[in-house]
Design an enzyme around this catalytic site. Structure first.
Site, PDB file in Angstrom:
ATOM      1  N   GLU A 149     -22.363  14.866 -11.353  1.00 24.64           N
ATOM      2  CA  GLU A 149     -21.946  16.049 -12.113  1.00 24.64           C
ATOM      3  C   GLU A 149     -23.028  16.876 -11.755  1.00 24.64           C
ATOM      4  O   GLU A 149     -22.998  18.365 -11.526  1.00 24.64           O
ATOM      5  CB  GLU A 149     -21.743  16.111 -13.578  1.00 24.64           C
ATOM      6  CG  GLU A 149     -20.417  15.010 -13.728  1.00 24.64           C
ATOM      7  CD  GLU A 149     -19.228  16.174 -13.583  1.00 24.64           C
ATOM      8  OE1 GLU A 149     -18.168  15.404 -13.792  1.00 24.64           O
ATOM      9  OE2 GLU A 149     -19.324  17.073 -13.247  1.00 24.64           O
ATOM     10  N   ASP A 153     -10.284  11.818  -5.933  1.00 24.49           N
ATOM     11  CA  ASP A 153     -10.105  13.267  -5.485  1.00 24.49           C
ATOM     12  C   ASP A 153     -11.018  13.941  -4.670  1.00 24.49           C
ATOM     13  O   ASP A 153     -10.782  14.017  -3.355  1.00 24.49           O
ATOM     14  CB  ASP A 153      -9.713  14.158  -6.662  1.00 24.49           C
ATOM     15  CG  ASP A 153     -10.974  14.057  -7.556  1.00 24.49           C
ATOM     16  OD1 ASP A 153     -12.083  13.524  -7.333  1.00 24.49           O
ATOM     17  OD2 ASP A 153     -10.791  14.792  -8.821  1.00 24.49           O
ATOM     18  N   ARG A 198     -22.593  20.677  -9.879  1.00 23.43           N
ATOM     19  CA  ARG A 198     -22.963  21.774 -10.690  1.00 23.43           C
ATOM     20  C   ARG A 198     -23.952  22.490 -10.494  1.00 23.43           C
ATOM     21  O   ARG A 198     -24.136  23.808 -10.502  1.00 23.43           O
ATOM     22  CB  ARG A 198     -22.444  21.528 -12.313  1.00 23.43           C
ATOM     23  CG  ARG A 198     -21.233  20.940 -12.605  1.00 23.43           C
ATOM     24  CD  ARG A 198     -20.999  20.629 -13.919  1.00 23.43           C
ATOM     25  NE  ARG A 198     -19.784  19.914 -14.341  1.00 23.43           N
ATOM     26  CZ  ARG A 198     -19.242  19.855 -15.594  1.00 23.43           C
ATOM     27  NH1 ARG A 198     -19.263  20.673 -16.415  1.00 23.43           N
ATOM     28  NH2 ARG A 198     -18.316  18.662 -15.847  1.00 23.43           N
ATOM     29  N   THR A 229     -16.752  21.383  -4.464  1.00 19.91           N
ATOM     30  CA  THR A 229     -15.805  20.797  -5.486  1.00 19.91           C
ATOM     31  C   THR A 229     -15.908  21.314  -7.020  1.00 19.91           C
ATOM     32  O   THR A 229     -14.786  21.473  -7.837  1.00 19.91           O
ATOM     33  CB  THR A 229     -15.649  19.397  -5.510  1.00 19.91           C
ATOM     34  OG1 THR A 229     -14.400  18.688  -6.096  1.00 19.91           O
ATOM     35  CG2 THR A 229     -16.829  18.778  -6.441  1.00 19.91           C
ATOM     36  N   GLU A 253      -7.674  23.050 -11.255  1.00 19.11           N
ATOM     37  CA  GLU A 253      -7.073  22.781 -10.085  1.00 19.11           C
ATOM     38  C   GLU A 253      -5.597  23.278  -9.661  1.00 19.11           C
ATOM     39  O   GLU A 253      -5.496  23.541  -8.281  1.00 19.11           O
ATOM     40  CB  GLU A 253      -6.932  21.178  -9.997  1.00 19.11           C
ATOM     41  CG  GLU A 253      -8.185  20.191 -10.026  1.00 19.11           C
ATOM     42  CD  GLU A 253      -8.982  20.335 -11.585  1.00 19.11           C
ATOM     43  OE1 GLU A 253     -10.214  20.065 -11.641  1.00 19.11           O
ATOM     44  OE2 GLU A 253      -8.143  20.644 -12.651  1.00 19.11           O
TER      45      GLU A 253
END
Length: 641
Positions: A266, A399, A270, A619, A533
């Protein structure tokens, strides 16, 4: 995409506690241990006293000298061939014994003098008032902090910046589309301004309670996740005053030297992704410096027997571990497989190949492993290098691993053929085993669990429509049209999952069992947390086809978010998309500003804003420029070899 793998810690299994009183024998054993402990303390105190007497009292030739082996430490390294205890250490014997004793005596005198000086300084300190002592301590702390800041701001080596095209503009010609784009910008202002007022510096915002919010993925520290995540969105929207506010906070306040355990995945997507994107868009050096500082803090997570990183790492101690709920202590495919883009850019910007080598090592390891039915399981044990539970998903847990294989190829200006082959192989296996068509004609991506297909698709898996479209060009056997069509079918299915709810917002996951299609069944799957998404897939399909349905579907989603998720203090997720009177979850996720609103804004912009042949989105929707790796010196680059 943000993986849902980050389950609440309350989900861990805790062994039952024995709350009864201790038995009498156990109690007596405790007493015996206590007595032994006291005796050991007395003995250790006596030994310490003897050692102190020897070390600090004057030496006398009448007393026997104890050989403590100090010569290995105290004598200069002169000759290793004279019988020294350790190689490279020179020992003095025979006629030089006297000189040796003089040297020891000098050292003892120095130690004694330093000891007396410290005692005198301590006595002087004790004469001062409490306020004076506190002021001196604070002065020293400020001095250390200033030295650390000076060190942190040390400039990185200059590197050629890629040719950056389309970092602003994108004004649509159609007046109706322009108004829709302005509405998305206004929604961004509403989300940011309320975070600025009620949650500034906190990781996220609780818009109804009007206070800061955080989760365990960010650890215990307030690291301003929303600020870092939103920067590039603010920039491309032309909200430059807001961008500068965020920049100032990062420069003055953002500190990664904290005792906090964070998710490697994360904070990479981010924070490092957000800081790198902000650097490339604005050219402000502080963003690059902060990205590298954080990356250095993540490197200890790779200290495992296999080089597969831990899921979490303490930014201060460097200690890593995995999520307690993950299969047999495994690391997660979507987490350790979603580092490549950011780490390649880190090596590019710093000239340090360590980041590139870390992610390439992961790739090489995965290439050597057997894959059941050609599928990658979601769990891999970082100690043994073996797969955990045989569970394969293109949604949560899996994913973005597949996404980054494709994007590694795109980011390399389509020269990383190894990554493209891995992507093509994986997609062929996914299409063969996971992609099915429902009775009603909806194409969906199921999940493979222990040898059978679960006919359930998650909101997170809806990104795959955009991925198939993005990877269509360059696919094997001239199947570009096939994969573009497959992406369109996934987009249609995900739109149906929105359209079949009361709020016109999609649930977290939906099933395809019998008469139930594209609908959530369990209450725990009916929530919407401002996820991006589906809108992400609409944007990619719009860019590649210019079919107006994708802008129409995107506008429907924007209106539903505005109607049901907007509150006076920002935007909130909802707990049940099938209820006409929804309850809010009171969380404004950082990815709402980073991804959802960015993709909506791009959907209603012209194609010259961040064109896809020059930019690749990580992503978390942070745009990073295409790198011409043949012109770099990254270790392992075939062009260099």
């Amino acid at each position: 995409m943000t993986t849902p793998a980050l389950l609440p810690l309350s989900g861990r299994r805790i062994p039952p506690l024995n709350l009864g009183p201790p038995s009498f024998p156990h109690h007596r054993a405790t007493l015996r241990l206590s007595e032994k402990f006291i005796l050991l303390l007395i003995l250790s105190a006596f030994i310490t006293l003897c050692f102190g007497a020897f070390f600090f009292l004057p030496d006398s030739s009448k007393h026997k000298r104890f050989d403590l082996g100090l010569e290995d430490v105290l004598i200069p390294h002169v000759d290793a061939s004279k019988g020294a205890k350790n190689p490279g250490v020179f020992l003095i014997h025979g006629p030089d014994e006297h000189r040796h004793r003089e040297e020891e005596e000098r050292l003892r005198n120095k130690i004694r003098a330093d000891h007396e000086k410290a005692l005198e300084e301590a006595k002087e300190k004790l004469k001062k008032s409490r306020e004076e002592i506190r002021a001196e301590i604070q002065t020293e702390k400020n001095k250390v902090v200033q030295e650390m800041k000076t060190k942190e701001k040390k400039p990185l080596p200059p590197v050629p910046i890629p040719n950056l095209i389309g970092i602003n503009g994108g004004d649509p010609e159609d007046n109706d589309i322009r108004k829709k784009r302005e509405k998305i910008k206004e929604m961004m202002k509403h989300a940011w301004d309320n975070y600025r007022i009620y949650g500034w510096g906190h990781n996220e915002l609780r818009p109804i309670a009007r206070k800061g919010h955080s989760t365990n993925i960010f650890g215990s520290s307030q690291m301003g996740a929303t600020i870092v995540d939103a920067l590039d969105t603010l920039y491309i929207m032309g909200l430059h005053d807001e961008f500068r506010d965020g920049q100032k906070w990062i420069e003055d306040t953002l500190d990664f030297s904290v005792n906090s355990e964070v998710s490697v995945f994360e904070v990479n997507i981010r924070f490092i992704g957000g800081l790198l994107a902000a650097y490339y868009l604005s050219g402000e050096e502080i963003f690059k410096i902060k990205a590298v500082q954080l990356a250095e803090k993540l490197l200890p997570a790779f200290n495992t027997p296999t080089g597969i990183p831990w899921a979490m790492v303490n930014l201060k101690s460097g200690v890593g571990r995995n999520w307690g709920w993950a299969s047999a202590g495994s690391s997660i495919l979507a987490e350790f497989g979603t580092l490549h883009m950011e780490f390649v850019h880190l090596s590019y910007l710093t000239g340090d190949p360590v980041y590139y080598k870390k992610v390439m090592h992961i790739r090489k390891l995965l290439q050597k492993m057997d894959r059941p039915n050609g599928l990658y399981p979601n769990y891999l044990n970082p100690r043994t290098g073996r797969w955990g539970q045989y569970h394969t998903s293109v949604g949560g847990l899996g994913d973005s691993f597949y996404e980054y294989l494709l994007k590694a190829w795109l980011m390399s200006d389509k020269t990383d053929h190894e990554a493209r082959k891995m992507y093509d192989d994986a997609i062929e296996a996914i299409e063969k085993h996971l992609i099915k068509k429902s009775r009603g004609g909806l194409t969906f991506i199921g999940e493979w669990k222990n040898g059978h297909l679960e006919k359930k698709m998650g909101h997170l898996a809806c990104f795959a429509g955009g991925m198939f479209a993005l990877g269509a060009d360059g696919s094997r056997m001239d199947k570009a049209g096939h994969y573009l069509e497959l992406g369109a079918e996934i987009a249609r299915t995900c739109h149906e999952s929105y359209d079949r709810t009361a709020l016109k917002l999609g649930p977290e996951s939906f099933k395809f069992d019998g008469a139930v299609e594209a609908v959530a069944v369990r209450q725990a799957e009916k929530y919407y947390i401002l996820r991006p998404e589906v809108i992400e897939t609409y944007w990619y399909l719009w860019r590649f086809t210019h079919d107006p349905r994708y802008r129409q579907w995107g506008w429907e989603a924007a209106l539903a978010i505005e109607k049901y998720c907007r509150v006076s203090g920002g935007f909130s997720g909802v707990k049940d998309v099938y209820s006409s009177t929804p309850t809010h979850d009171d969380v404004q996720q950082s990815f709402f500003l980073a991804e959802t609103l960015k993709y909506l804004y791009l959907l209603f912009s012209s194609d010259d804003l961040l064109p896809l042949d020059h930019w690749v989105f990580n992503t978390e929707a942070h745009p990073l420029p295409v790198l011409h790796l043949a012109n770099t010196t990254l270790s392992g680059n075939p062009a260099v070899r």
